[in-house]
Design an enzyme around this catalytic site. Structure first.
Site, mmCIF file in Angstrom:
data_model
loop_
_atom_site.group_PDB
_atom_site.id
_atom_site.type_symbol
_atom_site.label_atom_id
_atom_site.label_comp_id
_atom_site.label_asym_id
_atom_site.label_seq_id
_atom_site.Cartn_x
_atom_site.Cartn_y
_atom_site.Cartn_z
ATOM 1 N N ARG A 89 11.654 -4.841 5.015
ATOM 2 C CA ARG A 89 11.253 -3.447 4.767
ATOM 3 C C ARG A 89 12.151 -2.459 5.516
ATOM 4 O O ARG A 89 12.489 -2.670 6.679
ATOM 5 C CB ARG A 89 9.801 -3.259 5.220
ATOM 6 N N ARG A 102 -9.931 0.577 8.823
ATOM 7 C CA ARG A 102 -9.457 -0.774 9.145
ATOM 8 C C ARG A 102 -10.571 -1.598 9.794
ATOM 9 O O ARG A 102 -10.347 -2.767 10.115
ATOM 10 C CB ARG A 102 -8.318 -0.721 10.160
ATOM 11 N N ARG A 135 10.890 -0.969 11.152
ATOM 12 C CA ARG A 135 9.793 -0.782 12.118
ATOM 13 C C ARG A 135 9.826 -1.824 13.236
ATOM 14 O O ARG A 135 10.054 -3.001 12.988
ATOM 15 C CB ARG A 135 8.449 -0.850 11.381
ATOM 16 N N ARG A 176 -0.812 -8.939 13.691
ATOM 17 C CA ARG A 176 -1.364 -7.928 12.775
ATOM 18 C C ARG A 176 -2.218 -8.599 11.693
ATOM 19 O O ARG A 176 -3.260 -8.070 11.299
ATOM 20 C CB ARG A 176 -0.227 -7.115 12.142
ATOM 21 N N LYS A 206 0.836 -1.219 0.000
ATOM 22 C CA LYS A 206 0.000 0.000 0.000
ATOM 23 C C LYS A 206 0.866 1.262 0.000
ATOM 24 O O LYS A 206 0.647 2.170 -0.802
ATOM 25 C CB LYS A 206 -0.941 0.022 1.224
#
Ligand code: ADP
Ligand code: AMP
Length: 212
Positions: free
Chosen positions: A127, A88, A156, A167, A13
């Protein structure tokens, strides 16, 4: 255009938002980024957010609503916006519809980036965010071009295998119900999120430019 980007963590995203907002000249509104900025500032609200993000849990709806209303009513969102990571939950989606309707606005496109849970872990653990340019790199799929950039990338705290499984559970339990919600509203378009970033970019451009 008032666009929502939907998809599980690691679907791409943020990566696609960078391209879409650049092309359309509209701002990206990422609730994850807004929440991380509050955490970094260590405001009382930020410290509260951290208990949720560290646990891979969603922040309570009412707290996120306030952030989104503040951001979407800023002048740069007047001619369009791209929401990344919001809504969400169905409660958030209904709240958003009401908030926009009260201002004579509405969502024009909902793009669901479709990927299997199997590819997500590899994407997440590799990432790295460049705090200078905001670009999202990946150790394997989009490696930083210089050692200087590689050295400053931020990983992160919640991008670990353990937190990712929580998650993903939140995504499947609370966010996936948005798929029928926006399908019923006639707004949902599915985009295949597998393959190179540029291929996904082209698929998204086709949907947006095809009037979809
Ligand atoms: P999200 O915002 O949905 O959580 P990101 O855009 O941050 O996902 O992407 C997660 C990671 O996967 C990033 O490191 C990014 O560089 C990488 N990535 C994004 N799209 C692709 C793709 N199509 N193929 C391979 N890696 C990708
Ligand atoms: P993201 O950057 O979109 O992966 O979001 C990181 C974390 O921020 C999530 O795991 C949640 O804890 C929180 N978060 C972001 N957006 C929302 C939202 N719309 N509702 C609730 N929590 C959110």
């Amino acid at each position: 255009m008032n666009i929502i980007l939907l998809g599980p963590p690691g679907a791409g995203k943020g990566t696609q938002a960078e391209a879409i907002t650049h092309r359309l000249g509209i701002p990206q509104v990422s609730t994850g980024d807004i929440i991380r900025a509050a955490i970094k500032k260590q405001t009382p609200r930020g410290l509260e957010f951290k208990t949720y993000t560290d646990a891979g849990a969603l922040v309570p709806d009412a707290l996120v609503h306030a952030l989104v209303e503040d951001r979407l009513t800023e002048p740069d969102c007047a001619s369009g916006f791209l929401l990344d990571g919001f809504p969400r939950t169905v409660v958030q989606a209904k709240w958003l519809d009401g908030m926009l309707e009260a201002r004579g606005r509405s969502i024009s496109h909902v793009l669901l980036i479709v990927v299997d849970d199997a590819v997500i872990l590899e994407r997440i653990v590799g990432r790295g965010l460049d705090p200078v340019t905001g670009h999202i790199y990946h150790t394997k799929f989009d490696p930083p071009p210089t050692p200087e950039i590689a050295a400053r990338l931020i990983h992160r705290r919640d991008d670990t295998a353990d937190v990712l499984s929580l998650r993903l559970r939140e995504y499947h339990n609370k966010t996936a119900p948005l798929i029928p919600y926006y399908e019923n509203a006639g707004l949902l378009r599915r985009v295949d999120g597998f393959g190179p970033v540029d291929d996904v970019k082209r698929r998204i451009a086709d949907v947006l430019e095809g009037g979809g």
